[in-house]
Write a protein that holds these residues in place. Structure first.
Motif, short mmCIF file in Angstrom:
data_model
loop_
_atom_site.label_atom_id
_atom_site.label_comp_id
_atom_site.label_asym_id
_atom_site.label_seq_id
_atom_site.Cartn_x
_atom_site.Cartn_y
_atom_site.Cartn_z
N THR A 52 -14.87 26.20 -18.38
CA THR A 52 -14.65 25.91 -19.80
C THR A 52 -15.98 25.62 -20.49
O THR A 52 -16.97 25.30 -19.85
CB THR A 52 -13.71 24.71 -20.00
OG1 THR A 52 -14.33 23.53 -19.47
CG2 THR A 52 -12.37 24.95 -19.33
N ALA A 53 -15.94 25.75 -21.79
CA ALA A 53 -17.12 25.45 -22.60
C ALA A 53 -16.68 24.72 -23.86
O ALA A 53 -15.54 24.89 -24.32
CB ALA A 53 -17.87 26.74 -22.96
N GLU A 54 -17.57 23.94 -24.41
CA GLU A 54 -17.25 23.15 -25.59
C GLU A 54 -17.38 23.98 -26.85
O GLU A 54 -18.30 24.81 -26.99
CB GLU A 54 -18.18 21.94 -25.67
CG GLU A 54 -17.85 20.99 -26.83
CD GLU A 54 -18.77 19.78 -26.86
OE1 GLU A 54 -18.70 19.01 -27.83
OE2 GLU A 54 -19.55 19.60 -25.90
N GLU A 322 -8.52 30.34 -25.66
CA GLU A 322 -7.58 29.54 -24.89
C GLU A 322 -8.12 28.13 -24.77
O GLU A 322 -9.13 27.89 -24.10
CB GLU A 322 -7.37 30.15 -23.50
CG GLU A 322 -6.27 29.47 -22.70
CD GLU A 322 -5.99 30.17 -21.37
OE1 GLU A 322 -5.03 29.79 -20.70
OE2 GLU A 322 -6.77 31.09 -21.01
N VAL A 323 -7.48 27.21 -25.46
CA VAL A 323 -7.92 25.81 -25.47
C VAL A 323 -7.36 25.10 -24.24
O VAL A 323 -6.18 25.24 -23.90
CB VAL A 323 -7.44 25.11 -26.76
CG1 VAL A 323 -7.84 23.63 -26.73
CG2 VAL A 323 -8.03 25.79 -27.98
N ASP A 324 -8.23 24.36 -23.57
CA ASP A 324 -7.83 23.58 -22.39
C ASP A 324 -7.83 22.11 -22.78
O ASP A 324 -8.87 21.54 -23.10
CB ASP A 324 -8.81 23.83 -21.24
CG ASP A 324 -8.36 23.15 -19.95
OD1 ASP A 324 -8.35 21.91 -19.92
OD2 ASP A 324 -8.05 23.85 -18.98
N GLU A 325 -6.62 21.50 -22.76
CA GLU A 325 -6.47 20.09 -23.12
C GLU A 325 -5.92 19.33 -21.91
O GLU A 325 -4.72 19.28 -21.69
CB GLU A 325 -5.55 19.94 -24.33
CG GLU A 325 -6.11 20.61 -25.58
CD GLU A 325 -5.11 20.68 -26.71
OE1 GLU A 325 -3.92 21.01 -26.43
OE2 GLU A 325 -5.49 20.43 -27.87
N ASN A 326 -6.86 18.82 -21.11
CA ASN A 326 -6.48 18.08 -19.90
C ASN A 326 -5.57 18.91 -18.99
O ASN A 326 -4.55 18.44 -18.48
CB ASN A 326 -5.80 16.76 -20.26
CG ASN A 326 -6.71 15.84 -21.04
OD1 ASN A 326 -7.90 15.74 -20.72
ND2 ASN A 326 -6.17 15.18 -22.06
N VAL A 358 -11.43 28.01 -22.43
CA VAL A 358 -11.64 28.75 -21.18
C VAL A 358 -12.57 29.91 -21.45
O VAL A 358 -12.44 30.62 -22.46
CB VAL A 358 -10.31 29.25 -20.62
CG1 VAL A 358 -10.53 30.06 -19.32
CG2 VAL A 358 -9.38 28.08 -20.34
N THR A 359 -13.54 30.14 -20.56
CA THR A 359 -14.51 31.21 -20.77
C THR A 359 -14.88 31.85 -19.45
O THR A 359 -14.67 31.26 -18.37
CB THR A 359 -15.80 30.67 -21.45
OG1 THR A 359 -16.71 31.73 -21.66
CG2 THR A 359 -16.46 29.60 -20.59
#
Length: 361
Positions: A52-54, A322-326, A358-359
């Motif tokens: 993942t990346a910010e 695709e956002v990763d939230e915990n 996600v990357t």
């Protein structure tokens, strides 16, 4: 939040649906099949870890690349104007400064003077006033021979006296007169790039070639793109895999016939752009090397950016991230903007700085 499925990335699900046992008994080759009950529990392999990346709020710059060459700039020829025989020469790569000898003729030095007005006449008592007289006095004073006051356009007896002292120090005839061939004239310090003459050669003719004393990168830029290069602006320079900022110090005003990478005419007029390295150490000890220069075309400030590898192409068109939230993931549709340095400008409902996406890179 959108429901569309991306075209890439999936999770592998493995199921133990049944097991078959094959038993071979004696020579009769009897086969017994046993099926495991369909009620056997299903096991799902743990999903592989993802990178993942910010989502960052930053400034992105659109850049245009051009090929350049590290060196000391354009060469100029130094032609001897004094009759005689060449008896001394500097070393290639040497730096020449004012008052010091450039080469020697008949065992007498020909020093360097600074100035931009070519010496075009003999100067002696009775010479008409002129800017060349002032230039001569400025150089005599810089070399330590004054006595005529503030340099001006008048050739006086004090000018002649200073000339005689200078001539005596160099081992020349003390005539109090000055000839155009007595010195080499340049706007400032010179670097010897190559020797044209040899010891014993006639002194009248090309003696050596010179260049600037500071390494810089010169770019043959398409004249149609000259707006990319503004004097005093910054550019990014890469040499041997090392990158440094540079400052554009000169933008050519004359377009010349262009060449492609193979040295063939490409039909596009070029201008020469000079970029001074902010950190000369990036070039190491190289005198010459290929370089890549990136000129800034546009800057988008304070935008959200993610790695290009975070973009997902949607089946119905467009992109999402695709956002990763915990560990919980969801897709957010995004609009793309400027691409730069492996990152892309994005915007979308619900997307904020600090989120992780996600990357693949």
């Amino acid at each position: 939040m959108i429901e569309s499925k991306p075209r890439r990335r999936g999770r592998a699900r493995w199921f133990i649906a049944a097991a078959v046992l094959v038993v071979v008994v004696g020579t009769g080759s009897a086969v017994i099949l046993t099926r495991v009950s369909s009620a056997t529990s299903v096991q799902e392999a743990a999903p592989p870890p993802v990178e993942t990346a910010e989502v960052a709020k930053t400034d992105l710059a659109e850049e245009e690349e051009a090929d350049g060459t590290l060196g000391y700039g354009e060469e100029s020829s130094v032609a001897g104007r004094k009759p005689g025989t060449v008896t001394s020469l500097p070393d290639a790569g040497a730096t020449l400064t004012r008052c010091k000898a450039v080469y020697g003729v008949d065992a007498k030095p020909v020093p360097l003077f600074y100035g931009t007005l070519p010496f075009y006449r003999d100067l002696a008592a009775g010479a008409a006033d002129g800017a060349d007289v002032k230039q001569l006095e400025e150089n005599l004073k810089a070399c330590g021979y004054g006595g005529f006051g503030t340099p001006d356009k008048k050739f006086t007896s004090a000018t002649a006296a200073a000339l005689k002292k200078w001539q005596k120090a160099l081992g020349l005839d003390q005539t109090g007169a000055f000839g155009p061939g007595d010195v080499v004239l340049a706007a400032g310090e010179l670097r010897v790039s190559a020797l044209s003459a040899k010891l014993g050669s006639p002194a009248q003719g090309e003696v050596l070639k010179t260049s600037g004393t500071v390494r810089s990168v010169q770019v043959k830029l398409d004249a149609a793109k000259q707006d990319l290069a503004q004097q005093g602006a910054k550019a990014s320079v890469t040499i041997n895999g090392k990158t440094s900022k540079g400052t554009i110090t000169d933008v050519g005003k004359s377009a010349v016939e262009g060449k492609d990478g193979a040295g063939q005419d490409d039909g596009k007029p070029k201008i020469t752009v000079t970029v001074q390295l902010d950190d000369p150490a990036v070039a190491g000890t190289l005198d010459s090397a290929p370089a890549t220069v990136r000129f800034t075309k546009d800057v988008h400030s304070g935008v959200l950016a993610v790695p290009v590898g975070a973009l997902l192409a949607l089946a119905e068109g467009g992109y999402a991230v695709e956002v990763d939230e915990n560990g919980k993931r969801r897709l957010i549709a995004v609009r793309t903007g400027l691409f730069s340095g492996g990152k892309v400008e994005v915007s979308g409902n619900g997307l904020t700085a600090g989120m992780r996406v996600v990357t693949t890179s």
